[in-house]
Design an enzyme around this catalytic site. Structure first.
Site, PDB file in Angstrom:
ATOM      1  N   ASP A  98       0.791  -1.185   0.005  1.00  0.00           N
ATOM      2  CA  ASP A  98       0.196  -0.007  -0.011  1.00  0.00           C
ATOM      3  C   ASP A  98       0.795   1.279   0.152  1.00  0.00           C
ATOM      4  O   ASP A  98       0.244   2.122   0.436  1.00  0.00           O
ATOM      5  CB  ASP A  98      -0.833  -0.016   1.340  1.00  0.00           C
ATOM      6  CG  ASP A  98      -0.301  -0.223   2.416  1.00  0.00           C
ATOM      7  OD1 ASP A  98       1.061  -0.050   2.674  1.00  0.00           O
ATOM      8  OD2 ASP A  98      -0.875  -0.741   3.563  1.00  0.00           O
ATOM      9  N   GLU A 120      -0.394  -8.920  -1.197  1.00  0.00           N
ATOM     10  CA  GLU A 120      -0.970  -8.465   0.070  1.00  0.00           C
ATOM     11  C   GLU A 120      -2.250  -7.477  -0.278  1.00  0.00           C
ATOM     12  O   GLU A 120      -2.344  -6.512   0.299  1.00  0.00           O
ATOM     13  CB  GLU A 120       0.095  -7.754   0.718  1.00  0.00           C
ATOM     14  CG  GLU A 120      -0.080  -7.483   2.243  1.00  0.00           C
ATOM     15  CD  GLU A 120       1.108  -6.931   3.032  1.00  0.00           C
ATOM     16  OE1 GLU A 120       1.803  -7.411   3.398  1.00  0.00           O
ATOM     17  OE2 GLU A 120       1.121  -5.526   2.838  1.00  0.00           O
ATOM     18  N   GLU A 134      -1.782   5.119   3.315  1.00  0.00           N
ATOM     19  CA  GLU A 134      -1.923   3.790   2.939  1.00  0.00           C
ATOM     20  C   GLU A 134      -3.195   3.153   2.870  1.00  0.00           C
ATOM     21  O   GLU A 134      -3.304   2.414   1.799  1.00  0.00           O
ATOM     22  CB  GLU A 134      -1.026   2.872   3.887  1.00  0.00           C
ATOM     23  CG  GLU A 134       0.489   2.955   4.101  1.00  0.00           C
ATOM     24  CD  GLU A 134       0.929   4.140   5.030  1.00  0.00           C
ATOM     25  OE1 GLU A 134       1.944   4.499   5.151  1.00  0.00           O
ATOM     26  OE2 GLU A 134      -0.152   4.802   5.475  1.00  0.00           O
ATOM     27  N   HIS A 211       7.712   3.392  14.582  1.00  0.00           N
ATOM     28  CA  HIS A 211       8.133   4.027  13.359  1.00  0.00           C
ATOM     29  C   HIS A 211       7.223   4.861  12.654  1.00  0.00           C
ATOM     30  O   HIS A 211       7.583   5.618  11.927  1.00  0.00           O
ATOM     31  CB  HIS A 211       8.820   2.944  12.429  1.00  0.00           C
ATOM     32  CG  HIS A 211      10.181   2.236  12.783  1.00  0.00           C
ATOM     33  ND1 HIS A 211      10.543   1.141  12.161  1.00  0.00           N
ATOM     34  CD2 HIS A 211      10.880   2.344  13.821  1.00  0.00           C
ATOM     35  CE1 HIS A 211      11.771   0.725  12.852  1.00  0.00           C
ATOM     36  NE2 HIS A 211      11.734   1.493  13.925  1.00  0.00           N
ATOM     37  N   ARG A 213       4.512   7.329  11.420  1.00  0.00           N
ATOM     38  CA  ARG A 213       4.630   8.749  11.560  1.00  0.00           C
ATOM     39  C   ARG A 213       3.458   9.112  12.752  1.00  0.00           C
ATOM     40  O   ARG A 213       3.581  10.134  13.584  1.00  0.00           O
ATOM     41  CB  ARG A 213       4.009   9.421  10.338  1.00  0.00           C
ATOM     42  CG  ARG A 213       5.217   9.414   9.255  1.00  0.00           C
ATOM     43  CD  ARG A 213       4.879  10.481   8.132  1.00  0.00           C
ATOM     44  NE  ARG A 213       5.773  10.482   7.221  1.00  0.00           N
ATOM     45  CZ  ARG A 213       6.769  11.372   7.196  1.00  0.00           C
ATOM     46  NH1 ARG A 213       6.986  12.276   7.916  1.00  0.00           N
ATOM     47  NH2 ARG A 213       7.673  11.289   6.157  1.00  0.00           N
ATOM     48  N   HIS A 244      13.899   4.775  14.318  1.00  0.00           N
ATOM     49  CA  HIS A 244      13.778   5.422  12.822  1.00  0.00           C
ATOM     50  C   HIS A 244      15.018   6.406  12.442  1.00  0.00           C
ATOM     51  O   HIS A 244      15.401   6.917  13.396  1.00  0.00           O
ATOM     52  CB  HIS A 244      12.315   6.179  12.992  1.00  0.00           C
ATOM     53  CG  HIS A 244      12.177   6.516  11.550  1.00  0.00           C
ATOM     54  ND1 HIS A 244      12.457   7.458  10.656  1.00  0.00           N
ATOM     55  CD2 HIS A 244      10.918   6.219  10.727  1.00  0.00           C
ATOM     56  CE1 HIS A 244      11.778   7.602   9.598  1.00  0.00           C
ATOM     57  NE2 HIS A 244      10.873   6.678   9.618  1.00  0.00           N
TER      58      HIS A 244
END
Length: 395
Positions: A98, A120, A134, A211, A213, A244
């Site tokens: 995605d 996926e 996503e 990780h 956002r 990250h």
């Protein structure tokens, strides 16, 4: 006679990891010629991830970025993919997941009437805002794909609910299970010095990743506070936290846990290191979708540091639990598992709902079938979880 080319498009490390087993399976089957195309989104991380599988990109696009916006990235990748396929037209294109790369690859192929295979497929959170962008990307890819390879029955059902033709959907399992089992099975020495230094520790290992956002800022501070409390409460645990690479995020992690005894903060890990780390972990605290899929293969439960997840199969199977960034809830749920090995083991007693290690071969065969070169593969057998039953009966 040369084999039909299938271009596999990857721009991020997770895409590279999940596409690599498909390349190897296609080579083994000998019906298609896989061509790995690095989109230019994260070229260095793609190349590094592929090394673990003895692979490298066959084609690497160079994306010039000025503003750093999603619009800039998408349009530049589409332009370059279109130029590539004008000169070297594949029989099919495989996109994974995605990402912006997946959407660019799907659109560029669709506009050139090249069949799109979505690996996926069918993951849904039901919320366009989370994860963003996503959730929107994967819904858009589904509209132009010719073949939808769903990792689980639930993902397949999501597609059918959106009126995708049943004949175009196949349950394959997730290729990340193939990848992590193969790499961890080699028991390669740690490349990361800090991990090699603690390899002989007899303490229980807790792996932490944050990780995404939406975890940055205040949520990450709360997560770090919870981890610190767990380390203070349990003197027999070691924490490894791969940070990250964003400098601001790394500074935040160092401010929250730097110098704390039995906490190891590292740069992003090579994939063999991460796979081995997961295989040795007692517990995982993560906001990563990939780690939610990988950890159950090693019998490791996951506390998911998100408010919502599209990997709901792990919740249904009992091998993961949503805790968000609430420090009290994180500590409470982690303590329950650290205090009881029986409770911890019960969470993953049903196995991994995301795959059986054969997803890549099913993907290779399904793609060949799409092109009229093979019979359709049998779908992955239905997963029947006993974890929730065991947990309920025992506690």
């Amino acid at each position: 006679m040369s084999l039909p080319e299938v271009h596999l498009i990857g721009g991020t490390r997770p895409e590279a990891v999940k596409l690599a087993p498909v390349v190897l399976a296609m080579r083994e089957a000998g019906l298609l010629a896989p061509v790995l195309v690095a989109s230019g989104q994260h070229p260095t991380m793609v190349s590094q991830a592929l090394v673990a599988f003895g692979l490298e990109p066959d084609v690497t696009l160079t994306v010039e970025r000025g503003t750093g916006t999603q619009a800039e990235l998408l349009t530049e990748m589409i332009r370059q993919l279109d130029e590539l396929w004008a000169q070297r037209t594949p029989a099919a294109v495989i996109v994974q997941g995605d990402t912006t790369t997946s959407l660019a690859g799907a659109l560029a192929a669709f506009w050139r009437r090249i069949p799109v295979v979505h690996l996926e497929a069918g993951l849904r959170s039901g919320d366009l805002e989370s994860p963003f962008p996503e959730e929107g990307n994967r819904r858009l890819v589904a509209q132009v794909a010719s073949l939808h390879l769903a990792p689980t029955p639930l993902a397949a059902m999501n597609l059918l609910d959106e009126n995708i033709n049943t004949a175009d959907v196949l349950i394959t399992g997730n290729t990340v299970v193939d990848a992590t089992l193969a790499v961890a099975g080699r028991r390669m020495p740690y490349e990361t010095p800090a991990l090699a230094a603690r390899a002989d520790s007899e303490n229980r290992l807790v792996v932490v990743t944050a990780h995404r956002r939406e975890s940055w800022g205040a949520p990450l501070d709360r997560i770090l506070a919870a981890v610190r409390e767990l380390v203070e409460r349990y003197d027999d645990i070691d924490v490894v936290l791969p940070s990250h690479p964003n400098p601001a995020v790394r500074a935040q992690v160092e401010a929250g846990l730097g110098g704390v005894e039995r906490v190891t903060i590292t740069d992003p890990l090579p994939y063999p290191d991460l796979s081995r780390l997961l295989s040795e972990a007692y517990l995982v605290l993560t906001d990563s979708g990939g780690i939610q899929e990988e950890a159950p293969s090693f019998g490791v439960p996951a506390l998911v540091l998100r408010e919502v997840t599209e990997r709901v199969e792990s919740l249904h199977a009992g091998c993961a639990k949503l805790v968000g960034s609430n420090p009290e809830l994180i500590v409470k749920e982690a303590a329950l598992l650290l205090d009881s090995r029986v409770r911890r083991d019960a969470m993953t007693a049903g196995g991994n709902p995301y795959g059986d290690g054969l997803a890549a071969s099913r993907t290779a065969q399904a793609t060949a079938n799409l092109l009229g070169l093979a019979e359709a593969p049998e779908p992955m057998p239905a997963f029947e979880s006993t974890a929730a039953v065991t947990y309920g009966a025992s506690f």
